[in-house]
Design a protein around this motif. Structure first.
Motif, PDB file in Angstrom:
ATOM      1  N   ILE A  14       0.833  -1.201   0.000  1.00 56.17           N
ATOM      2  CA  ILE A  14       0.000   0.000   0.000  1.00 56.17           C
ATOM      3  C   ILE A  14       0.868   1.251   0.000  1.00 56.17           C
ATOM      4  O   ILE A  14       0.589   2.223  -0.715  1.00 56.17           O
ATOM      5  CB  ILE A  14      -0.960  -0.007   1.207  1.00 56.17           C
ATOM      6  CG1 ILE A  14      -1.952  -1.169   1.094  1.00 56.17           C
ATOM      7  CG2 ILE A  14      -1.721   1.313   1.288  1.00 56.17           C
ATOM      8  CD1 ILE A  14      -2.784  -1.382   2.343  1.00 56.17           C
ATOM      9  N   SER A  15       1.926   1.249   0.802  1.00 53.87           N
ATOM     10  CA  SER A  15       2.800   2.429   0.854  1.00 53.87           C
ATOM     11  C   SER A  15       3.519   2.634  -0.476  1.00 53.87           C
ATOM     12  O   SER A  15       3.697   3.773  -0.930  1.00 53.87           O
ATOM     13  CB  SER A  15       3.806   2.299   2.003  1.00 53.87           C
ATOM     14  OG  SER A  15       4.618   1.158   1.840  1.00 53.87           O
ATOM     15  N   TRP A  16       3.917   1.548  -1.129  1.00 54.69           N
ATOM     16  CA  TRP A  16       4.542   1.651  -2.463  1.00 54.69           C
ATOM     17  C   TRP A  16       3.553   2.229  -3.468  1.00 54.69           C
ATOM     18  O   TRP A  16       3.896   3.128  -4.253  1.00 54.69           O
ATOM     19  CB  TRP A  16       5.012   0.270  -2.917  1.00 54.69           C
ATOM     20  CG  TRP A  16       5.493   0.233  -4.341  1.00 54.69           C
ATOM     21  CD1 TRP A  16       6.716   0.595  -4.809  1.00 54.69           C
ATOM     22  CD2 TRP A  16       4.720  -0.161  -5.493  1.00 54.69           C
ATOM     23  NE1 TRP A  16       6.768   0.450  -6.184  1.00 54.69           N
ATOM     24  CE2 TRP A  16       5.556  -0.013  -6.630  1.00 54.69           C
ATOM     25  CE3 TRP A  16       3.421  -0.625  -5.664  1.00 54.69           C
ATOM     26  CZ2 TRP A  16       5.113  -0.313  -7.916  1.00 54.69           C
ATOM     27  CZ3 TRP A  16       2.980  -0.932  -6.953  1.00 54.69           C
ATOM     28  CH2 TRP A  16       3.826  -0.775  -8.055  1.00 54.69           C
ATOM     29  N   LEU A  17       2.314   1.728  -3.444  1.00 54.41           N
ATOM     30  CA  LEU A  17       1.287   2.221  -4.362  1.00 54.41           C
ATOM     31  C   LEU A  17       0.983   3.689  -4.095  1.00 54.41           C
ATOM     32  O   LEU A  17       0.815   4.487  -5.030  1.00 54.41           O
ATOM     33  CB  LEU A  17       0.021   1.375  -4.213  1.00 54.41           C
ATOM     34  CG  LEU A  17      -1.154   1.741  -5.125  1.00 54.41           C
ATOM     35  CD1 LEU A  17      -0.779   1.560  -6.594  1.00 54.41           C
ATOM     36  CD2 LEU A  17      -2.380   0.880  -4.784  1.00 54.41           C
ATOM     37  N   PHE A  18       0.931   4.060  -2.812  1.00 60.95           N
ATOM     38  CA  PHE A  18       0.651   5.447  -2.454  1.00 60.95           C
ATOM     39  C   PHE A  18       1.736   6.377  -2.988  1.00 60.95           C
ATOM     40  O   PHE A  18       1.445   7.441  -3.542  1.00 60.95           O
ATOM     41  CB  PHE A  18       0.530   5.575  -0.937  1.00 60.95           C
ATOM     42  CG  PHE A  18       0.220   6.968  -0.468  1.00 60.95           C
ATOM     43  CD1 PHE A  18      -1.082   7.444  -0.486  1.00 60.95           C
ATOM     44  CD2 PHE A  18       1.234   7.808  -0.020  1.00 60.95           C
ATOM     45  CE1 PHE A  18      -1.367   8.734  -0.064  1.00 60.95           C
ATOM     46  CE2 PHE A  18       0.956   9.098   0.402  1.00 60.95           C
ATOM     47  CZ  PHE A  18      -0.355   9.558   0.385  1.00 60.95           C
ATOM     48  N   ARG A  19       3.004   5.985  -2.826  1.00 59.37           N
ATOM     49  CA  ARG A  19       4.104   6.807  -3.348  1.00 59.37           C
ATOM     50  C   ARG A  19       3.985   6.974  -4.863  1.00 59.37           C
ATOM     51  O   ARG A  19       4.190   8.067  -5.402  1.00 59.37           O
ATOM     52  CB  ARG A  19       5.449   6.179  -2.998  1.00 59.37           C
ATOM     53  CG  ARG A  19       5.850   6.279  -1.544  1.00 59.37           C
ATOM     54  CD  ARG A  19       7.291   5.826  -1.369  1.00 59.37           C
ATOM     55  NE  ARG A  19       7.736   5.893   0.013  1.00 59.37           N
ATOM     56  CZ  ARG A  19       7.756   4.866   0.840  1.00 59.37           C
ATOM     57  NH1 ARG A  19       7.357   3.669   0.413  1.00 59.37           N
ATOM     58  NH2 ARG A  19       8.175   5.003   2.078  1.00 59.37           N
ATOM     59  N   ARG A  23       3.310  10.546  -6.892  1.00 61.46           N
ATOM     60  CA  ARG A  23       4.211  11.108  -7.913  1.00 61.46           C
ATOM     61  C   ARG A  23       3.466  11.504  -9.179  1.00 61.46           C
ATOM     62  O   ARG A  23       3.940  12.349  -9.940  1.00 61.46           O
ATOM     63  CB  ARG A  23       5.299  10.092  -8.263  1.00 61.46           C
ATOM     64  CG  ARG A  23       6.318   9.856  -7.154  1.00 61.46           C
ATOM     65  CD  ARG A  23       7.517   9.087  -7.659  1.00 61.46           C
ATOM     66  NE  ARG A  23       8.367   8.612  -6.563  1.00 61.46           N
ATOM     67  CZ  ARG A  23       8.426   7.371  -6.133  1.00 61.46           C
ATOM     68  NH1 ARG A  23       7.673   6.439  -6.728  1.00 61.46           N
ATOM     69  NH2 ARG A  23       9.212   7.035  -5.135  1.00 61.46           N
ATOM     70  N   SER A  24       2.317  10.906  -9.425  1.00 63.29           N
ATOM     71  CA  SER A  24       1.586  11.196 -10.656  1.00 63.29           C
ATOM     72  C   SER A  24       0.742  12.467 -10.560  1.00 63.29           C
ATOM     73  O   SER A  24       0.311  13.001 -11.588  1.00 63.29           O
ATOM     74  CB  SER A  24       0.671  10.009 -11.012  1.00 63.29           C
ATOM     75  OG  SER A  24      -0.490   9.983 -10.208  1.00 63.29           O
ATOM     76  N   PRO A 174      -5.112   9.390 -10.666  1.00 60.26           N
ATOM     77  CA  PRO A 174      -3.712   9.565 -11.080  1.00 60.26           C
ATOM     78  C   PRO A 174      -3.591  10.577 -12.217  1.00 60.26           C
ATOM     79  O   PRO A 174      -4.473  10.685 -13.073  1.00 60.26           O
ATOM     80  CB  PRO A 174      -3.312   8.161 -11.544  1.00 60.26           C
ATOM     81  CG  PRO A 174      -4.219   7.234 -10.811  1.00 60.26           C
ATOM     82  CD  PRO A 174      -5.527   7.972 -10.699  1.00 60.26           C
ATOM     83  N   PHE A 175      -2.498  11.335 -12.189  1.00 62.67           N
ATOM     84  CA  PHE A 175      -2.131  12.307 -13.219  1.00 62.67           C
ATOM     85  C   PHE A 175      -3.035  13.540 -13.254  1.00 62.67           C
ATOM     86  O   PHE A 175      -2.982  14.330 -14.184  1.00 62.67           O
ATOM     87  CB  PHE A 175      -2.103  11.649 -14.613  1.00 62.67           C
ATOM     88  CG  PHE A 175      -1.237  10.431 -14.667  1.00 62.67           C
ATOM     89  CD1 PHE A 175       0.143  10.540 -14.656  1.00 62.67           C
ATOM     90  CD2 PHE A 175      -1.809   9.172 -14.693  1.00 62.67           C
ATOM     91  CE1 PHE A 175       0.949   9.415 -14.687  1.00 62.67           C
ATOM     92  CE2 PHE A 175      -1.019   8.030 -14.726  1.00 62.67           C
ATOM     93  CZ  PHE A 175       0.370   8.135 -14.717  1.00 62.67           C
ATOM     94  N   THR A 176      -3.848  13.710 -12.224  1.00 68.35           N
ATOM     95  CA  THR A 176      -4.701  14.891 -12.206  1.00 68.35           C
ATOM     96  C   THR A 176      -3.925  16.118 -11.715  1.00 68.35           C
ATOM     97  O   THR A 176      -2.891  16.009 -11.047  1.00 68.35           O
ATOM     98  CB  THR A 176      -5.919  14.675 -11.292  1.00 68.35           C
ATOM     99  OG1 THR A 176      -6.839  15.755 -11.465  1.00 68.35           O
ATOM    100  CG2 THR A 176      -5.519  14.615  -9.819  1.00 68.35           C
ATOM    101  N   ARG A 177      -4.450  17.276 -12.023  1.00 67.39           N
ATOM    102  CA  ARG A 177      -3.972  18.535 -11.449  1.00 67.39           C
ATOM    103  C   ARG A 177      -4.689  18.729 -10.118  1.00 67.39           C
ATOM    104  O   ARG A 177      -5.883  18.477 -10.005  1.00 67.39           O
ATOM    105  CB  ARG A 177      -4.287  19.679 -12.408  1.00 67.39           C
ATOM    106  CG  ARG A 177      -4.005  21.081 -11.883  1.00 67.39           C
ATOM    107  CD  ARG A 177      -4.324  22.117 -12.946  1.00 67.39           C
ATOM    108  NE  ARG A 177      -4.267  23.472 -12.414  1.00 67.39           N
ATOM    109  CZ  ARG A 177      -5.312  24.122 -11.911  1.00 67.39           C
ATOM    110  NH1 ARG A 177      -6.515  23.547 -11.896  1.00 67.39           N
ATOM    111  NH2 ARG A 177      -5.178  25.357 -11.434  1.00 67.39           N
TER     112      ARG A 177
END
Length: 215
Positions: A14-19, A23-24, A174-177
């Motif tokens: 979960i922590s890996w996915l959150f990071r 970043r996106s 993901p990838f949103t502003r």
């Protein structure tokens, strides 16, 4: 044969996915985060105030800013998973909420703030609402720690809003502003926190939070 699985064992994934998710996201900050980070480095106590429904985007933003934080997590089984994830992200955690173990958690957080000079993160209407109504804890902690409260709001453009949850939880895609608004520091009164004074201070903070954002 049923093999029990500890949900907390998923914390590393979960922590890996959150990071990765964090970043996106393209954070666009309105305000000056450097001012309260520098004041904290000088030893001044800081409490970051957010609404429970915006905890995901603001935790993600905070992760890009600093991991030198102490965060409140409930004593539930879900809280155990969340605590392990946050600790893997570099946070210190204290266990308790306004419904269970609250005063002990507040005093523990104060000690961590003083000992490690960490900024406290407080979902001021959690853990169960009402939505956008501040609880006593944030005012109590800020006064006891001599801390300034920094209001924070997040407005991701592309998001999933969980309308059936009490806090209308916001999940940024993901990838949103994602514009993030930082309010001016609020100093809590030094008066004795009678019910009337506590109510006044909570309403002051709520007004600052609700006015923070696109105009």
């Amino acid at each position: 044969m049923k093999i029990p699985i500890d949900p907390a064992s998923f914390a590393p994934f979960i922590s890996w996915l959150f990071r990765l998710w964090t970043r996106s996201i393209r954070f666009e900050v309105v305000g000056d985060p450097g001012s309260f980070i520098e004041s904290n480095k000088r030893g001044e106590a800081v409490v970051l105030a957010l609404w429970h429904g915006e905890i995901f985007p603001l935790t993600a933003y905070g992760h890009t800013l600093s991991s030198h934080l102490v965060t409140f997590v409930s004593q539930s089984k879900d809280g155990e998973v969340i605590a392990r994830v946050l600790e893997r992200l570099g946070h210190s955690t204290v266990r308790g909420s306004s419904t269970r173990g609250g005063v002990r958690a507040l005093l523990q957080a104060k000690r961590v703030m003083e000992r490690e000079n960490r900024m406290a993160v407080f979902t001021i209407d959690g853990p169960k609402g009402p939505r956008h109504r501040a609880k006593d804890g944030v005012i109590f902690l800020a006064q006891r720690a001599g801390a300034k409260i920094i209001p924070l709001r997040a407005y991701p453009e592309r998001k999933k809003v969980f309308d059936k949850s009490w806090d209308r939880f916001v999940l940024p895609l993901p990838f949103t502003r994602c514009p993030v608004y930082l309010g001016d520091p609020m100093e809590v009164t030094t008066e004795k926190l009678t019910p009337e004074v506590m109510e006044r201070e909570k309403r002051r903070l709520e007004e600052r939070m609700l006015s923070l954002g696109p105009q």
